[in-house]
Write a protein that holds these residues in place. Sequence first.
Motif, PDB file in Angstrom:
ATOM      1  N   ASP A 225      -2.159   8.178  -1.400  1.00 30.67           N
ATOM      2  CA  ASP A 225      -3.759   8.190  -1.074  1.00 30.67           C
ATOM      3  C   ASP A 225      -4.102   9.178  -0.193  1.00 30.67           C
ATOM      4  O   ASP A 225      -5.049   9.794  -0.290  1.00 30.67           O
ATOM      5  CB  ASP A 225      -4.344   6.996  -1.131  1.00 30.67           C
ATOM      6  CG  ASP A 225      -4.195   6.067  -2.132  1.00 30.67           C
ATOM      7  OD1 ASP A 225      -3.979   6.699  -3.253  1.00 30.67           O
ATOM      8  OD2 ASP A 225      -4.315   4.926  -2.184  1.00 30.67           O
TER       9      ASP A 225
ATOM     10  N   PRO B 286     -10.588   5.898   1.257  1.00 35.76           N
ATOM     11  CA  PRO B 286     -10.008   4.701   0.916  1.00 35.76           C
ATOM     12  C   PRO B 286      -8.321   4.489   0.598  1.00 35.76           C
ATOM     13  O   PRO B 286      -7.779   5.963   0.083  1.00 35.76           O
ATOM     14  CB  PRO B 286     -10.483   4.315  -0.551  1.00 35.76           C
ATOM     15  CG  PRO B 286     -11.007   5.661  -0.883  1.00 35.76           C
ATOM     16  CD  PRO B 286     -11.323   6.672   0.144  1.00 35.76           C
ATOM     17  N   LEU B 287      -7.723   3.609   1.068  1.00 34.40           N
ATOM     18  CA  LEU B 287      -6.365   3.323   0.692  1.00 34.40           C
ATOM     19  C   LEU B 287      -6.168   2.317  -0.250  1.00 34.40           C
ATOM     20  O   LEU B 287      -6.637   1.281   0.180  1.00 34.40           O
ATOM     21  CB  LEU B 287      -5.538   3.092   1.738  1.00 34.40           C
ATOM     22  CG  LEU B 287      -5.032   4.427   2.732  1.00 34.40           C
ATOM     23  CD1 LEU B 287      -4.357   4.112   3.908  1.00 34.40           C
ATOM     24  CD2 LEU B 287      -4.356   5.505   1.924  1.00 34.40           C
ATOM     25  N   ARG B 288      -5.648   2.389  -1.455  1.00 34.49           N
ATOM     26  CA  ARG B 288      -5.630   1.378  -2.296  1.00 34.49           C
ATOM     27  C   ARG B 288      -4.296   0.294  -1.872  1.00 34.49           C
ATOM     28  O   ARG B 288      -3.341   0.907  -1.161  1.00 34.49           O
ATOM     29  CB  ARG B 288      -4.967   1.578  -3.760  1.00 34.49           C
ATOM     30  CG  ARG B 288      -6.258   2.741  -4.420  1.00 34.49           C
ATOM     31  CD  ARG B 288      -5.781   3.483  -5.710  1.00 34.49           C
ATOM     32  NE  ARG B 288      -4.616   4.381  -5.251  1.00 34.49           N
ATOM     33  CZ  ARG B 288      -3.962   5.223  -6.079  1.00 34.49           C
ATOM     34  NH1 ARG B 288      -4.258   4.777  -7.433  1.00 34.49           N
ATOM     35  NH2 ARG B 288      -3.214   6.138  -5.809  1.00 34.49           N
TER      36      ARG B 288
ATOM     37  N   SER C 169      -9.095  -1.974  -2.090  1.00 34.40           N
ATOM     38  CA  SER C 169      -8.908  -0.700  -1.293  1.00 34.40           C
ATOM     39  C   SER C 169      -9.416  -1.052   0.143  1.00 34.40           C
ATOM     40  O   SER C 169     -10.293  -2.131   0.379  1.00 34.40           O
ATOM     41  CB  SER C 169      -9.490   0.513  -1.521  1.00 34.40           C
ATOM     42  OG  SER C 169     -10.943   0.055  -1.838  1.00 34.40           O
ATOM     43  N   CYS C 170      -8.749  -0.238   1.155  1.00 36.67           N
ATOM     44  CA  CYS C 170      -9.452  -0.738   2.388  1.00 36.67           C
ATOM     45  C   CYS C 170      -9.771   0.598   3.077  1.00 36.67           C
ATOM     46  O   CYS C 170      -9.306   1.851   2.860  1.00 36.67           O
ATOM     47  CB  CYS C 170      -8.061  -1.316   3.503  1.00 36.67           C
ATOM     48  SG  CYS C 170      -6.614  -0.084   3.596  1.00 36.67           S
ATOM     49  N   GLN C 171     -10.854   0.603   3.683  1.00 34.28           N
ATOM     50  CA  GLN C 171     -11.597   1.739   4.146  1.00 34.28           C
ATOM     51  C   GLN C 171     -12.611   1.116   5.096  1.00 34.28           C
ATOM     52  O   GLN C 171     -13.315   0.307   5.146  1.00 34.28           O
ATOM     53  CB  GLN C 171     -12.590   2.173   3.024  1.00 34.28           C
ATOM     54  CG  GLN C 171     -13.279   3.631   3.403  1.00 34.28           C
ATOM     55  CD  GLN C 171     -13.874   4.111   1.984  1.00 34.28           C
ATOM     56  OE1 GLN C 171     -14.254   3.384   0.914  1.00 34.28           O
ATOM     57  NE2 GLN C 171     -14.611   5.379   2.070  1.00 34.28           N
TER      58      GLN C 171
ATOM     59  N   ASP D  77     -11.454  -4.861  -5.899  1.00 35.64           N
ATOM     60  CA  ASP D  77     -11.705  -4.594  -7.302  1.00 35.64           C
ATOM     61  C   ASP D  77     -11.631  -5.689  -8.265  1.00 35.64           C
ATOM     62  O   ASP D  77     -12.482  -5.517  -9.457  1.00 35.64           O
ATOM     63  CB  ASP D  77     -10.899  -3.258  -7.695  1.00 35.64           C
ATOM     64  CG  ASP D  77     -11.047  -2.024  -6.483  1.00 35.64           C
ATOM     65  OD1 ASP D  77     -12.397  -1.855  -6.288  1.00 35.64           O
ATOM     66  OD2 ASP D  77      -9.969  -1.525  -6.081  1.00 35.64           O
TER      67      ASP D  77
ATOM     68  N   PHE E   7       0.941  -1.295  -0.006  1.00 34.67           N
ATOM     69  CA  PHE E   7      -0.042   0.029   0.013  1.00 34.67           C
ATOM     70  C   PHE E   7       0.923   1.117  -0.065  1.00 34.67           C
ATOM     71  O   PHE E   7       2.117   1.132   0.320  1.00 34.67           O
ATOM     72  CB  PHE E   7      -1.020   0.115   1.235  1.00 34.67           C
ATOM     73  CG  PHE E   7      -0.267   0.010   2.632  1.00 34.67           C
ATOM     74  CD1 PHE E   7       0.157   1.191   3.267  1.00 34.67           C
ATOM     75  CD2 PHE E   7       0.157  -1.201   3.156  1.00 34.67           C
ATOM     76  CE1 PHE E   7       0.553   1.386   4.521  1.00 34.67           C
ATOM     77  CE2 PHE E   7       0.604  -1.114   4.363  1.00 34.67           C
ATOM     78  CZ  PHE E   7       0.968   0.149   5.111  1.00 34.67           C
TER      79      PHE E   7
ATOM     80  N   ASP F 240      -6.144  -6.736  -6.540  1.00 38.30           N
ATOM     81  CA  ASP F 240      -6.359  -5.054  -6.295  1.00 38.30           C
ATOM     82  C   ASP F 240      -7.421  -4.700  -5.532  1.00 38.30           C
ATOM     83  O   ASP F 240      -8.575  -5.159  -5.780  1.00 38.30           O
ATOM     84  CB  ASP F 240      -6.312  -4.428  -7.748  1.00 38.30           C
ATOM     85  CG  ASP F 240      -5.083  -4.806  -8.631  1.00 38.30           C
ATOM     86  OD1 ASP F 240      -4.062  -4.517  -8.003  1.00 38.30           O
ATOM     87  OD2 ASP F 240      -5.095  -4.744  -9.782  1.00 38.30           O
TER      88      ASP F 240
END
Length: 276
Positions: A131, A162-164, A183-185, A192, A127, A181
């Motif tokens: 972002d 979100p952080l990719r 994202s964490c949120q 994705d 990560f 791929d």
Amino acid sequence: MSAVRALRQFSAVSSRVSCARVAGLSARSRLASVARPVAVSRAFSASARTSGQGTTDGALSNKLSEELKYETQAVEAAPAVPEFLKKFKEQNVWEIEDLPLHDEVTLSRKFGNEKFVNTFRSLRLMFSIVDIRAEEEEDFEGEEAVAEEDEDHEHEALNVYPLRASLSITKDGITGALTVDMSCQEGQFMVDNVSFYRDGKLATELTAEADWKRRGLYMGPQFETLDIGLQEELEKFLQERGVNESVALFIPEYAEWKEQAEYVKWLDSVKEFVDA
């Protein structure tokens, strides 16, 4: 970014400008303006300095010194190893690979025959702190409302963006590789895309050549278009390998902590250059 810097910026701007201008604050200032309110007073000396070659060098150096002083104080006041990081390491599941002055952080581990490939642990979750800086601007009303939340909601307020992240999985003796791929949120991973590479080296290399080769490959369908049952099984597959809520909560905290540390180094480097 430290709460100290953002609080000073937020308070000063709020007292001097209209709401319209406040809405245009930088992502860095806005992100930390909702953090812990800390009462800080500062004295600023505008005395000219004989540094650098330009007429503005002295004023810039003073400003950098001022910012560096407060950021350094914030870092020194905090524990060398924050509690969230200590607890994460105590789980002894993921190894943290974090190079100073770099944007990216890698969490790595082994699982079953998904062990070591070319000296690397075969589960690698990457990560970036970029972002945080690229976070979209919110309006002033939303910012003001978040700032008024009590301390119990601080974690939730800070990590709503979100952080990719990208996960690569390789297996001992197998040439292919799986990449995810996502994202964490808000304590969750949202997938994705899931891709398979017949050449595992191509999937894990971070060179420009490898990136160019990947562009022409079929990357698989969007995750949300898959059969619901297949989505659920893939999510269980990730959960079993430790890609879970605990890690999704850890990543934003670590990204913010690293961003603050890198910001202090950046201030120091820029000041040293200006003064030369």
